[in-house]
Design a protein around this motif. Structure first.
Motif, PDB file in Angstrom:
ATOM      1  N   UNK A  59      25.337  80.212 -39.520  1.00 56.10           N
ATOM      2  CA  UNK A  59      24.163  79.588 -40.137  1.00 56.10           C
ATOM      3  C   UNK A  59      23.442  80.614 -40.997  1.00 56.10           C
ATOM      4  N   UNK A  60      23.068  80.211 -42.197  1.00 52.60           N
ATOM      5  CA  UNK A  60      22.274  81.065 -43.080  1.00 52.60           C
ATOM      6  C   UNK A  60      20.910  80.423 -43.266  1.00 52.60           C
ATOM      7  N   UNK A  61      19.873  81.213 -42.966  1.00 50.28           N
ATOM      8  CA  UNK A  61      18.517  80.673 -42.973  1.00 50.28           C
ATOM      9  C   UNK A  61      17.743  81.139 -44.197  1.00 50.28           C
ATOM     10  N   UNK A  62      16.749  80.354 -44.618  1.00 50.60           N
ATOM     11  CA  UNK A  62      15.943  80.786 -45.763  1.00 50.60           C
ATOM     12  C   UNK A  62      15.217  82.090 -45.457  1.00 50.60           C
ATOM     13  N   UNK A 189      20.035  84.663 -61.658  1.00 54.98           N
ATOM     14  CA  UNK A 189      19.296  84.230 -62.856  1.00 54.98           C
ATOM     15  C   UNK A 189      18.642  82.863 -62.678  1.00 54.98           C
ATOM     16  N   UNK A 190      19.255  81.985 -61.917  1.00 56.38           N
ATOM     17  CA  UNK A 190      18.679  80.651 -61.726  1.00 56.38           C
ATOM     18  C   UNK A 190      17.918  80.531 -60.414  1.00 56.38           C
ATOM     19  N   UNK A 191      17.512  81.675 -59.839  1.00 50.82           N
ATOM     20  CA  UNK A 191      16.781  81.672 -58.577  1.00 50.82           C
ATOM     21  C   UNK A 191      17.445  80.761 -57.539  1.00 50.82           C
ATOM     22  N   UNK A 192      18.660  81.094 -57.136  1.00 49.14           N
ATOM     23  CA  UNK A 192      19.384  80.232 -56.198  1.00 49.14           C
ATOM     24  C   UNK A 192      18.726  80.228 -54.825  1.00 49.14           C
ATOM     25  N   UNK A 193      19.065  79.248 -54.032  1.00 47.14           N
ATOM     26  CA  UNK A 193      18.553  79.204 -52.652  1.00 47.14           C
ATOM     27  C   UNK A 193      19.489  79.959 -51.718  1.00 47.14           C
ATOM     28  N   UNK A 194      20.725  80.128 -52.172  1.00 44.98           N
ATOM     29  CA  UNK A 194      21.706  80.862 -51.386  1.00 44.98           C
ATOM     30  C   UNK A 194      22.326  81.920 -52.292  1.00 44.98           C
ATOM     31  N   UNK A 216      17.417  93.327 -53.906  1.00 46.89           N
ATOM     32  CA  UNK A 216      17.886  92.151 -53.173  1.00 46.89           C
ATOM     33  C   UNK A 216      16.950  91.810 -52.022  1.00 46.89           C
ATOM     34  N   UNK A 217      16.512  92.836 -51.325  1.00 49.06           N
ATOM     35  CA  UNK A 217      15.610  92.617 -50.192  1.00 49.06           C
ATOM     36  C   UNK A 217      14.305  91.975 -50.664  1.00 49.06           C
ATOM     37  N   UNK A 218      13.818  92.461 -51.800  1.00 55.16           N
ATOM     38  CA  UNK A 218      12.591  91.891 -52.329  1.00 55.16           C
ATOM     39  C   UNK A 218      12.796  90.450 -52.782  1.00 55.16           C
ATOM     40  N   UNK A 219      13.982  90.208 -53.322  1.00 52.09           N
ATOM     41  CA  UNK A 219      14.306  88.849 -53.754  1.00 52.09           C
ATOM     42  C   UNK A 219      14.292  87.886 -52.568  1.00 52.09           C
ATOM     43  N   UNK A 220      14.830  88.341 -51.456  1.00 52.83           N
ATOM     44  CA  UNK A 220      14.865  87.508 -50.247  1.00 52.83           C
ATOM     45  C   UNK A 220      13.439  87.178 -49.800  1.00 52.83           C
ATOM     46  N   UNK A 221      12.582  88.207 -49.805  1.00 55.33           N
ATOM     47  CA  UNK A 221      11.199  87.991 -49.374  1.00 55.33           C
ATOM     48  C   UNK A 221      10.454  87.074 -50.339  1.00 55.33           C
ATOM     49  N   UNK A 222      10.641  87.335 -51.649  1.00 57.37           N
ATOM     50  CA  UNK A 222       9.851  86.628 -52.653  1.00 57.37           C
ATOM     51  C   UNK A 222      10.298  85.182 -52.825  1.00 57.37           C
ATOM     52  N   UNK A 223      11.600  84.934 -52.760  1.00 57.27           N
ATOM     53  CA  UNK A 223      12.075  83.580 -53.075  1.00 57.27           C
ATOM     54  C   UNK A 223      12.631  82.868 -51.847  1.00 57.27           C
ATOM     55  N   UNK A 224      12.654  83.555 -50.718  1.00 52.35           N
ATOM     56  CA  UNK A 224      13.191  82.997 -49.481  1.00 52.35           C
ATOM     57  C   UNK A 224      14.641  82.523 -49.627  1.00 52.35           C
ATOM     58  N   UNK A 225      15.354  83.219 -50.512  1.00 55.57           N
ATOM     59  CA  UNK A 225      16.771  82.925 -50.644  1.00 55.57           C
ATOM     60  C   UNK A 225      17.465  83.289 -49.329  1.00 55.57           C
ATOM     61  N   UNK A 226      18.516  82.570 -49.007  1.00 53.55           N
ATOM     62  CA  UNK A 226      19.357  82.941 -47.857  1.00 53.55           C
ATOM     63  C   UNK A 226      20.492  83.790 -48.403  1.00 53.55           C
ATOM     64  N   UNK A 237      23.767  97.742 -44.277  1.00 55.34           N
ATOM     65  CA  UNK A 237      23.917  96.609 -43.354  1.00 55.34           C
ATOM     66  C   UNK A 237      22.909  96.722 -42.212  1.00 55.34           C
ATOM     67  N   UNK A 238      22.683  97.956 -41.766  1.00 54.06           N
ATOM     68  CA  UNK A 238      21.758  98.187 -40.658  1.00 54.06           C
ATOM     69  C   UNK A 238      20.324  97.817 -40.996  1.00 54.06           C
ATOM     70  N   UNK A 239      20.025  97.743 -42.276  1.00 52.02           N
ATOM     71  CA  UNK A 239      18.655  97.403 -42.678  1.00 52.02           C
ATOM     72  C   UNK A 239      18.498  95.928 -43.011  1.00 52.02           C
ATOM     73  N   UNK A 240      19.561  95.172 -42.896  1.00 57.02           N
ATOM     74  CA  UNK A 240      19.442  93.731 -43.148  1.00 57.02           C
ATOM     75  C   UNK A 240      19.009  93.021 -41.863  1.00 57.02           C
ATOM     76  N   UNK A 241      18.640  91.726 -42.019  1.00 52.87           N
ATOM     77  CA  UNK A 241      18.069  91.017 -40.865  1.00 52.87           C
ATOM     78  C   UNK A 241      19.090  90.783 -39.758  1.00 52.87           C
ATOM     79  N   UNK A 242      20.331  90.509 -40.176  1.00 63.52           N
ATOM     80  CA  UNK A 242      21.387  90.256 -39.188  1.00 63.52           C
ATOM     81  C   UNK A 242      22.683  90.880 -39.669  1.00 63.52           C
TER      82      UNK A 242
END
Ligand SMILES: Nc1ncnc2c1ncn2[C@@H]1O[C@H](COP(=O)(O)OP(=O)(O)OP(=O)(O)O)[C@@H](O)[C@H]1O
Ligand SMILES: [Mg+2]
Length: 255
Positions: A59-62, A189-194, A216-226, A237-242
């Motif tokens: 599962x990939x979450x926003x 470029x199109x602000x994807x959700x995934x 990329x990390x900032x993008x995840x926070x700002x746009x809630x991309x999964x 990898x160690x600094x990612x959420x999962x």
């Protein structure tokens, strides 16, 4: 970087789109954007069958970043292609927002990929006859954005990824790491959700890799991309959420 930073306007209009689709509402609900259910993938190799994935679930979450760390040949690219609707699994289902995608037509899958999914191929796959700028403009224009606006945003994005002086270069005139960053700019470029990225920092020196990773990390926070990123870089990898891996053809959480 703060919320008013122009770099967040990677796709201006995305905020409204989010409101319309209730994305932020959805983020509070227990619903992954992508759900891979009992995925099976095998290849016929002469007489025998090469099983890559069997009963794989993910599962990939926003707003969550997931690192996919597994040895070469384990099936990372295969998994990303299936999650990105680029390949069909042999069995199992890929759900997007809870909707099964196996019954969709190719045209519908293409449309979803254009709007919802950003994909960074392991091999970049930039269009060779177009400049870096045009490569990043194209998905935006296909989605209906005016040329001038697409160019402005493409330029902004490339500059942010350290390629301000390379926008007019064709892929053959770019280094591997530069091509990788253009491919990343194109994917977001199109602000994807995934966002599915196949070793997006693989060709980068540590400093540039760090810069791209923090973007990329900032993008995840700002746009809630999964975000699902295949990487061999254990430090990032160690600094990612999962962190997940592929073990015995299944997806297993690490730690
Ligand atoms: N079209 C195909 N036909 C047969 N086997 C294939 C095909 N595509 C991939 N494979 C095999 O499936 C396995 C998984 O491939 P995949 O590209 O997903 O690995 P990966 O984890 O991404 O590896 P890497 O880290 O080297 O990129 C490999 O052993 C590969 O040889
Ligand atoms: Mg691969």
């Amino acid at each position: 970087m703060n919320e008013s930073d122009p770099r967040y306007t990677i796709a201006p209009g995305a905020e409204e789109a989010r409101d319309e689709t209730g994305r932020d509402e959805a983020a509070r609900e227990p619903m992954p954007i992508v759900y891979l259910n009992e995925i099976e993938r095998h290849y016929q190799q002469g007489e025998s069958m090469l099983h890559i994935l069997a009963g794989a679930n993910l599962a990939l979450w926003p707003g969550q970043s997931v690192a996919l760390v597994a040895p070469s040949g384990a099936g990372k690219s295969t998994l990303l292609h299936i999650a990105g609707l680029l390949e069909h699994p042999d069995d199992g289902e890929v759900y997007l927002d809870g909707v099964a995608t196996s019954g969709l037509s190719d045209a519908e899958r293409t449309q979803i990929r254009r709007i919802e999914i950003g994909f960074v191929y392991q091999s970049h796959r930039l269009l060779p006859e177009f400049t870096a700028l045009e490569n990043v403009m194209l998905p935006q224009m296909i989605r209906g954005l005016a040329r001038k606006e697409a160019a402005r945003r493409a330029g902004e994005l490339l500059a942010y990824l350290g390629l301000r002086d390379r926008v007019m270069h064709r892929p053959s005139e770019l280094s591997g790491g530069e091509q990788q960053r253009v491919a990343l700019a194109r994917a977001v470029a199109n602000a994807p959700r995934v966002l599915l990225a196949d070793e997006p920092t693989g060709n980068l020196d540590p400093q540039t890799a760090e810069h791209v990773f923090s973007a990329l990390t900032q993008l995840v926070r700002a746009t809630r991309v999964a975000m699902l990123i295949a990487t061999h870089n254990l430090e990032l990898a160690g600094r990612m959420d999962r962190r997940v891996t592929i073990r015995d053809r299944q997806i297993v959480e690490l730690e």
